[in-house]
Scaffold this motif. Structure first.
Motif, PDB file in Angstrom:
ATOM      1  N   TYR A   1       0.936  -1.139  -0.123  1.00 55.20           N
ATOM      2  CA  TYR A   1       0.069  -0.121   0.260  1.00 55.20           C
ATOM      3  C   TYR A   1       1.022   1.247  -0.546  1.00 55.20           C
ATOM      4  N   GLN A   2       0.185   2.368  -0.694  1.00 59.84           N
ATOM      5  CA  GLN A   2       1.157   3.882  -0.970  1.00 59.84           C
ATOM      6  C   GLN A   2       0.185   4.308  -0.483  1.00 59.84           C
ATOM      7  N   TYR A   3       0.949   5.706   0.338  1.00 63.66           N
ATOM      8  CA  TYR A   3       0.332   6.684   1.127  1.00 63.66           C
ATOM      9  C   TYR A   3       0.099   7.773   0.218  1.00 63.66           C
ATOM     10  N   SER A   4      -1.487   8.320  -0.124  1.00 66.04           N
ATOM     11  CA  SER A   4      -1.412   9.365  -0.709  1.00 66.04           C
ATOM     12  C   SER A   4      -1.861  10.748  -0.590  1.00 66.04           C
ATOM     13  N   HIS A   5      -3.047  10.824  -0.014  1.00 67.64           N
ATOM     14  CA  HIS A   5      -3.232  12.047   0.911  1.00 67.64           C
ATOM     15  C   HIS A   5      -4.487  11.581   1.899  1.00 67.64           C
ATOM     16  N   TRP A   6      -4.634  12.834   2.362  1.00 68.59           N
ATOM     17  CA  TRP A   6      -6.201  13.184   3.048  1.00 68.59           C
ATOM     18  C   TRP A   6      -6.558  14.106   2.617  1.00 68.59           C
ATOM     19  N   THR A   7      -8.137  14.600   2.635  1.00 64.83           N
ATOM     20  CA  THR A   7      -9.181  15.397   2.505  1.00 64.83           C
ATOM     21  C   THR A   7      -9.615  16.303   3.120  1.00 64.83           C
ATOM     22  N   TRP A   8      -9.142  17.737   3.258  1.00 67.06           N
ATOM     23  CA  TRP A   8      -9.868  18.321   4.347  1.00 67.06           C
ATOM     24  C   TRP A   8     -11.695  18.593   3.065  1.00 67.06           C
ATOM     25  N   LEU A   9     -12.358  18.149   3.715  1.00 70.03           N
ATOM     26  CA  LEU A   9     -14.095  18.715   3.396  1.00 70.03           C
ATOM     27  C   LEU A   9     -14.497  20.080   4.793  1.00 70.03           C
ATOM     28  N   LEU A  10     -14.550  21.219   3.805  1.00 73.08           N
ATOM     29  CA  LEU A  10     -14.600  22.421   4.086  1.00 73.08           C
ATOM     30  C   LEU A  10     -16.386  22.474   4.129  1.00 73.08           C
ATOM     31  N   GLU A  11     -17.280  23.608   5.400  1.00 67.97           N
ATOM     32  CA  GLU A  11     -18.059  23.820   5.754  1.00 67.97           C
ATOM     33  C   GLU A  11     -18.665  24.117   4.544  1.00 67.97           C
ATOM     34  N   ASP A  12     -17.663  24.884   3.262  1.00 64.39           N
ATOM     35  CA  ASP A  12     -18.893  25.273   1.783  1.00 64.39           C
ATOM     36  C   ASP A  12     -19.033  24.702   1.313  1.00 64.39           C
ATOM     37  N   GLY A  13     -18.511  22.924   1.453  1.00 65.48           N
ATOM     38  CA  GLY A  13     -18.935  21.870   0.662  1.00 65.48           C
ATOM     39  C   GLY A  13     -17.573  21.522  -0.167  1.00 65.48           C
ATOM     40  N   ALA A  14     -16.760  22.530  -0.329  1.00 64.81           N
ATOM     41  CA  ALA A  14     -15.571  22.165  -0.965  1.00 64.81           C
ATOM     42  C   ALA A  14     -14.601  20.879  -0.579  1.00 64.81           C
ATOM     43  N   ALA A  15     -14.125  20.607  -1.326  1.00 64.73           N
ATOM     44  CA  ALA A  15     -12.687  19.520  -0.317  1.00 64.73           C
ATOM     45  C   ALA A  15     -10.765  19.698  -1.312  1.00 64.73           C
ATOM     46  N   ILE A  16     -10.061  19.344   0.053  1.00 69.86           N
ATOM     47  CA  ILE A  16      -9.362  19.953  -0.288  1.00 69.86           C
ATOM     48  C   ILE A  16      -7.709  18.641  -0.161  1.00 69.86           C
ATOM     49  N   GLU A  17      -7.591  18.759  -1.156  1.00 73.26           N
ATOM     50  CA  GLU A  17      -6.321  17.429  -1.130  1.00 73.26           C
ATOM     51  C   GLU A  17      -5.291  17.778  -0.309  1.00 73.26           C
TER      52      GLU A  17
END
Length: 503
Positions: A366-382
């Motif tokens: 397995y190789q780690y890729s990223h985690w995702t921030w889920l913002l209150e306005d519905g946006a997602a940031i990797e």
């Protein structure tokens, strides 16, 4: 450390924006001018030529109870404070001594994280405490884990040491590494805010890839029972030894071990390691570069052993955890509950198809890729984290004993307790059995150590009237007995009557 508590909290408030605030409370430490301090019952902290705003900051962080509050969010249910919000519970009197006249009581605007960091480093230069700046940060990063695990942070009283020179007279500027601490602070905060990752990383320092589940007790016994005497009452010197051992075994997180030893978290770590069931977190390895389980490493060489008829059980477990290509609901979705590898080998012919189909493959991992921030306005940031490149792991340099050891220390031998080995073995084989299809035919599954797995399973079936006993693990592998039972129910017929036969 308490200076860093404030800096970390203030930085989080600044990141959160308008929904978060930091403020001073009415609780303050006393303050004196240089010539008016004569108290012998108060611990005095000399802050030199600090101005009113910095002096007010010192009175806030040295105050009894809460001298400041970092409110991340205000809701009808209450205030959500920053993870590093601290309250001093001891009744010891602390006061500041400053050389510049003026009242800090008139200052109401709290310092920003940058200004608080400048005040802290100024204090370090004033007293020649430069090396304690990163050490105290490492200790402060363990504070949310303290809250999570329960123990209270106990710090030594400050020693009386007057700042003999103003910072400008010392002829030294701030260390370049100090500036990088603030630049990288959000990454350290992310790690610090995840107590599961922190405690799993520290506990992972006691795990060793070559130690199978049935040898956990002999492996842990020297450090837990010979070097230190008990996990809940170890003295400061023992904590220093454990922290040093942990830092040597996991150089990537040696700073966390220093912070762990300074803040007094070592006994809690040893308590969680002692039973052979340390907490695990799948993010700890990719975030820190420190493996904590045999599932974190892919192994090396071909999957089969020197005898191609056998494969190590550790590799069987790793292959079972690969994502299934068939929608058969037989995947091993969760990782094992314990870091210790299963002992021994399995016959290839006894392995499931999902294992046998990979025997000719190169090593999977397995190789780690990223985690995702889920913002209150519905946006997602990797977010890829601190570095996209893979972190270095343990090296043989740190796993070999130092060459300058003069003599071996003799310890009083104590009786070996096999509890850790027993529970680690139960956990790792239980993981396989829960996900599998009954009791495998191999002899190891008849071992006395694994008997509780089957007794618990069978007692559960007796209590559940809806369980179909034909699927009971007790009957799996006993096809001969079942055939005989079926044959005994067949009624003998008259040989002269027509009948059907089956081959």
């Amino acid at each position: 450390m308490i200076g860093w508590y404030y800096i970390l909290s203030a930085r989080l408030v600044e990141i959160q924006g308008e929904t978060a605030t930091i403020q001073y409370t009415s609780s303050e430490a006393d303050w004196y001018y240089d010539t008016l301090c004569h108290s012998h019952e108060t611990h005095i902290v000399d802050i030199g030529e600090a101005d009113e705003s910095v002096a007010r900051w010192w009175t806030a962080i040295l105050a009894k109870r809460e001298g400041w509050k970092a409110i991340v969010r205000q809701t009808p249910a209450g205030e959500f404070l920053a993870p590093w919000a601290a309250s001093r519970t001891c009744e010891t009197s602390l006061a500041i001594k400053r050389r510049r006249r003026g009242s800090p009581n008139s200052v109401y605007t709290p310092l920003s994280s940058d200004r608080a960091f400048a005040a802290l480093t100024e204090f370090a230069r004033l007293h020649g405490l430069g090396s304690q700046v990163p050490i105290s940060l490492a200790s402060a990063l363990t504070f949310p884990t303290h809250k999570y695990c329960g123990p209270t942070v106990t710090l030594p009283f400050p020693k009386e040491a007057d700042g003999k020179q103003a910072a400008g007279d010392m002829g030294i500027g701030p260390s370049p590494k100090w500036s990088s601490l603030m630049e990288d602070l959000p990454y350290y905060m992310t790690l610090s805010c995840n107590p599961d990752v922190m405690i799993a990383t520290l506990c992972g320092s006691f795990w060793e890839p070559e130690v199978p589940c049935n040898l956990v007790s002999p492996w842990l016994h020297p450090i837990l029972d010979e070097v230190v005497d008990g996990a809940s009452s170890i003295i400061a010197h023992d904590q220093e030894i454990i922290a040093l051992v942990g830092a040597i075994r996991r150089p990537n997180v040696s700073a966390l071990w220093i912070g762990d030893g300074t803040s007094g978290l070592v006994p809690k770590v040893l308590q969680k390691v002692r039973r052979g069931r340390p907490p695990l977190d799948s993010l700890a390895f990719p975030w820190t570069g420190c493996p904590q389980s045999f599932m974190d490493i892919a192994g090396s060489g071909p999957y089969t052993c020197e005898d191609p008829n056998y494969i190590s059980r550790a590799d069987v477990w790793r292959l079972l955890h690969l994502p299934s290509t068939e929608d058969d609901d037989l995947g091993y979705r969760n990782r094992p509950f314990t870091p210790w590898a299963p002992c021994g080998t399995s016959l290839v012919k006894d392995c499931a198809l999902r294992v046998a189909s990979h025997l000719k493959c190169p090593r999977h991992e397995y190789q780690y890729s990223h985690w995702t921030w889920l913002l209150e306005d519905g946006a997602a940031i990797e977010d890829c984290g601190f570095s996209k490149s893979s972190l270095p792991t343990m090296t043989e340099t740190f796993r070999n004993p130092p060459a300058d050891i003069k003599e071996l220390r003799k310890f009083k031998e104590k009786e070996l307790d096999q509890r850790a080995s027993l529970e680690a073995s139960l956990d790792i084989f239980l993981w396989f059995i829960i996900n599998g299809e009954g009791r495998p035919p191999e002899n190891i599954y008849q071992d006395d150590w694994l008997a509780p797995i089957w007794s618990d399973d069978e007692s559960g079936e007796e209590l559940d009237e809806e369980v179909d006993n034909r699927d009971s693990p007790e009957l799996v592998g006993q096809s001969d007995d079942r055939l005989e039972t079926w044959l005994s129910t067949i009624v003998c017929q008259d040989p002269n009557q027509p009948s059907m036969s089956f081959a």
